[in-house]
Design a protein around this motif. Structure first.
Motif, PDB file in Angstrom:
ATOM      1  N   TRP A 239       0.829  -0.958  -0.690  1.00  0.00           N
ATOM      2  CA  TRP A 239       0.232   0.199  -0.004  1.00  0.00           C
ATOM      3  C   TRP A 239       0.757   1.786  -0.265  1.00  0.00           C
ATOM      4  N   THR A 240       1.727   1.775   0.480  1.00  0.00           N
ATOM      5  CA  THR A 240       2.585   2.238   1.035  1.00  0.00           C
ATOM      6  C   THR A 240       3.373   2.789  -0.852  1.00  0.00           C
ATOM      7  N   THR A 241       3.844   2.046  -1.690  1.00  0.00           N
ATOM      8  CA  THR A 241       4.433   1.881  -2.739  1.00  0.00           C
ATOM      9  C   THR A 241       3.400   2.643  -3.374  1.00  0.00           C
ATOM     10  N   ARG A 242       1.671   2.112  -3.085  1.00  0.00           N
ATOM     11  CA  ARG A 242       1.162   3.119  -3.903  1.00  0.00           C
ATOM     12  C   ARG A 242       0.740   4.055  -3.855  1.00  0.00           C
TER      13      ARG A 242
ATOM     14  N   GLY B 204      -6.230   4.697  -7.023  1.00  0.00           N
ATOM     15  CA  GLY B 204      -6.911   4.335  -6.508  1.00  0.00           C
ATOM     16  C   GLY B 204      -5.706   3.433  -6.011  1.00  0.00           C
ATOM     17  N   TYR B 205      -6.361   3.865  -4.302  1.00  0.00           N
ATOM     18  CA  TYR B 205      -5.637   3.239  -3.010  1.00  0.00           C
ATOM     19  C   TYR B 205      -4.823   0.988  -3.219  1.00  0.00           C
ATOM     20  N   PHE B 206      -6.253   0.289  -3.819  1.00  0.00           N
ATOM     21  CA  PHE B 206      -6.358  -0.507  -4.138  1.00  0.00           C
ATOM     22  C   PHE B 206      -5.994  -0.740  -6.415  1.00  0.00           C
ATOM     23  N   TRP B 207      -6.980  -0.302  -6.321  1.00  0.00           N
ATOM     24  CA  TRP B 207      -6.746  -0.936  -7.805  1.00  0.00           C
ATOM     25  C   TRP B 207      -6.873   0.200  -8.553  1.00  0.00           C
ATOM     26  N   ASN B 208      -6.794   0.443 -10.170  1.00  0.00           N
ATOM     27  CA  ASN B 208      -7.021   1.180 -11.283  1.00  0.00           C
ATOM     28  C   ASN B 208      -8.491   0.832 -11.850  1.00  0.00           C
ATOM     29  N   ARG B 209      -8.678   2.257 -12.321  1.00  0.00           N
ATOM     30  CA  ARG B 209     -10.177   1.723 -13.254  1.00  0.00           C
ATOM     31  C   ARG B 209      -9.691   2.815 -14.312  1.00  0.00           C
ATOM     32  N   THR B 210     -10.101   2.420 -15.204  1.00  0.00           N
ATOM     33  CA  THR B 210      -9.815   3.094 -16.934  1.00  0.00           C
ATOM     34  C   THR B 210     -11.312   3.349 -17.477  1.00  0.00           C
ATOM     35  N   ILE B 211     -12.011   4.257 -17.768  1.00  0.00           N
ATOM     36  CA  ILE B 211     -13.232   4.896 -17.739  1.00  0.00           C
ATOM     37  C   ILE B 211     -13.452   5.587 -19.305  1.00  0.00           C
TER      38      ILE B 211
ATOM     39  N   LEU C  53     -13.632   9.012  -6.909  1.00  0.00           N
ATOM     40  CA  LEU C  53     -12.861   9.364  -6.982  1.00  0.00           C
ATOM     41  C   LEU C  53     -11.993  10.109  -5.591  1.00  0.00           C
ATOM     42  N   THR C  54     -11.243   9.017  -4.867  1.00  0.00           N
ATOM     43  CA  THR C  54     -11.176   9.162  -3.741  1.00  0.00           C
ATOM     44  C   THR C  54      -9.276  10.060  -3.470  1.00  0.00           C
ATOM     45  N   PRO C  55      -8.468   9.533  -4.508  1.00  0.00           N
ATOM     46  CA  PRO C  55      -7.568  10.311  -4.485  1.00  0.00           C
ATOM     47  C   PRO C  55      -8.123  12.037  -4.830  1.00  0.00           C
ATOM     48  N   ILE C  56      -9.075  12.957  -4.360  1.00  0.00           N
ATOM     49  CA  ILE C  56      -8.851  13.546  -4.984  1.00  0.00           C
ATOM     50  C   ILE C  56      -9.825  14.551  -4.071  1.00  0.00           C
TER      51      ILE C  56
ATOM     52  N   ALA D 146     -10.456  -8.364  -2.888  1.00  0.00           N
ATOM     53  CA  ALA D 146     -10.550  -9.592  -2.985  1.00  0.00           C
ATOM     54  C   ALA D 146     -10.831  -9.714  -4.541  1.00  0.00           C
ATOM     55  N   PRO D 147      -9.400  -9.929  -4.574  1.00  0.00           N
ATOM     56  CA  PRO D 147      -9.083 -10.258  -6.148  1.00  0.00           C
ATOM     57  C   PRO D 147      -9.717 -11.570  -6.615  1.00  0.00           C
ATOM     58  N   GLY D 148     -10.033 -11.728  -7.594  1.00  0.00           N
ATOM     59  CA  GLY D 148     -10.917 -12.421  -8.359  1.00  0.00           C
ATOM     60  C   GLY D 148     -11.825 -13.301  -7.992  1.00  0.00           C
ATOM     61  N   TRP D 149     -12.473 -12.325  -7.029  1.00  0.00           N
ATOM     62  CA  TRP D 149     -14.149 -13.131  -5.949  1.00  0.00           C
ATOM     63  C   TRP D 149     -14.529 -13.171  -7.014  1.00  0.00           C
ATOM     64  N   LYS D 150     -14.986 -13.498  -7.919  1.00  0.00           N
ATOM     65  CA  LYS D 150     -15.747 -12.835  -9.249  1.00  0.00           C
ATOM     66  C   LYS D 150     -15.635 -15.359  -9.327  1.00  0.00           C
ATOM     67  N   SER D 151     -14.411 -15.200  -9.366  1.00  0.00           N
ATOM     68  CA  SER D 151     -14.335 -16.344  -9.225  1.00  0.00           C
ATOM     69  C   SER D 151     -14.034 -18.067  -8.562  1.00  0.00           C
TER      70      SER D 151
END
Length: 280
Positions: A28-31, A48-55, A86-89, A264-269
């Protein structure tokens, strides 16, 4: 004489708890140094703090420019409406940033709103909320809701309660099964066709069109036939419907705010899957 060394005996359960926390903290510190939003051209990127999203810009439906809780609502190719925060801002009462930085974040939100060219989200600006359909538009939607109810009654054969009503001037069809394990369905026909299945948070928002009306009927048949799978993960739920034309439609939601801080990476699987029961 050999030195006397005290060897700490650390229980395995302590290592099991602190080990992953330490690794997660380091990750998390590196992110933290990369957290930001970027927009320009034809896409918005949220790191974001845990994952990225492109829209893609043309997928964005509305923007909340409330600095304490900014987000964008956007739709997928299948019509599923998602919300990305948009938690970064965001600007909160516990933010230690300088006043200049906080003002810059507010300015970025204004720039983002201008760049998207969409309306401010109606949750924060009720004056921009569209009135319900009226006149000919309302009549067409009422007729479609009756068509939905007629088909549902024919398919369920008294294995469900099928009703129609008006919710704040918007026609609604409600299909609620009597069999345990079968999914309920609510279809709201306003300026769009909002289809809720099993849970109000699991829904699809389709534009009002002939194609969407046909897809609504296919979704109705799939739900009644039990052609779908529900997935439960940590503070998350998802639903996948399989239509008779081979199309698969997915919807998901979080069930608690903890999901925002518990990845929860891949939780749908790997989540617990349950097949929908047919109505009869």
């Amino acid at each position: 004489m050999a030195p006397f060394v005290i060897s700490p005996e650390i229980p395995l359960w302590v290592l099991a708890i602190t080990g992953p926390i330490g690794i997660m903290g380091l990750w998390w510190t590196t992110r933290l140094w990369r957290v930001r939003i970027e927009f320009g051209g034809e896409q918005l990127r949220v790191i974001g703090y845990f994952w990225n999203r492109t829209i893609a810009r043309d997928r964005i439906r509305s923007v909340s420019i409330n600095p304490e809780f900014p987000y964008v609502r956007w739709s997928t190719a299948s019509g599923l409406v998602l919300t990305t925060f948009l938690t970064p801002i965001s600007v909160t009462g516990i933010d230690w940033s300088s006043s200049a930085t906080r003002q810059r974040r507010r300015d970025v939100l204004t720039e983002l709103r201008s760049w998207t060219g969409v309306a401010v989200d109606s949750d924060e600006d009720d004056d921009q909320e569209q009135p319900p359909p009226s006149g000919e538009e309302l009549r067409v939607r009422e007729e479609f809701v009756e068509e939905i109810a007629e088909l549902a009654r024919a398919l369920t054969r008294e294995s469900a309660s099928v009703t129609t009503h008006s919710d704040f001037g918007v026609p609604v069809a409600s299909i609620e099964p009597t069999r345990s394990g079968a999914a309920g369905m609510w279809i709201v026909c306003g300026h769009t066709i909002n289809i809720q299945v099993d849970d109000p948070g699991l829904y699809w928002d389709l534009p009002w069109s002939f194609e969407s009306r046909a897809q609504t009927m296919l979704m109705l048949r799939a739900v009644i036939a039990g052609s779908g799978t529900a997935t439960a993960g940590p503070y998350r739920r998802a639903l996948s419907l399989r239509l008779s034309d081979g199309t698969t439609l997915d919807s998901s939601r979080t069930t608690a705010l903890r999901a925002l801080v518990i990845p929860a990476p891949g939780w749908k699987s790997w989540g617990r899957k349950t097949a929908l029961a047919p109505y009869r």
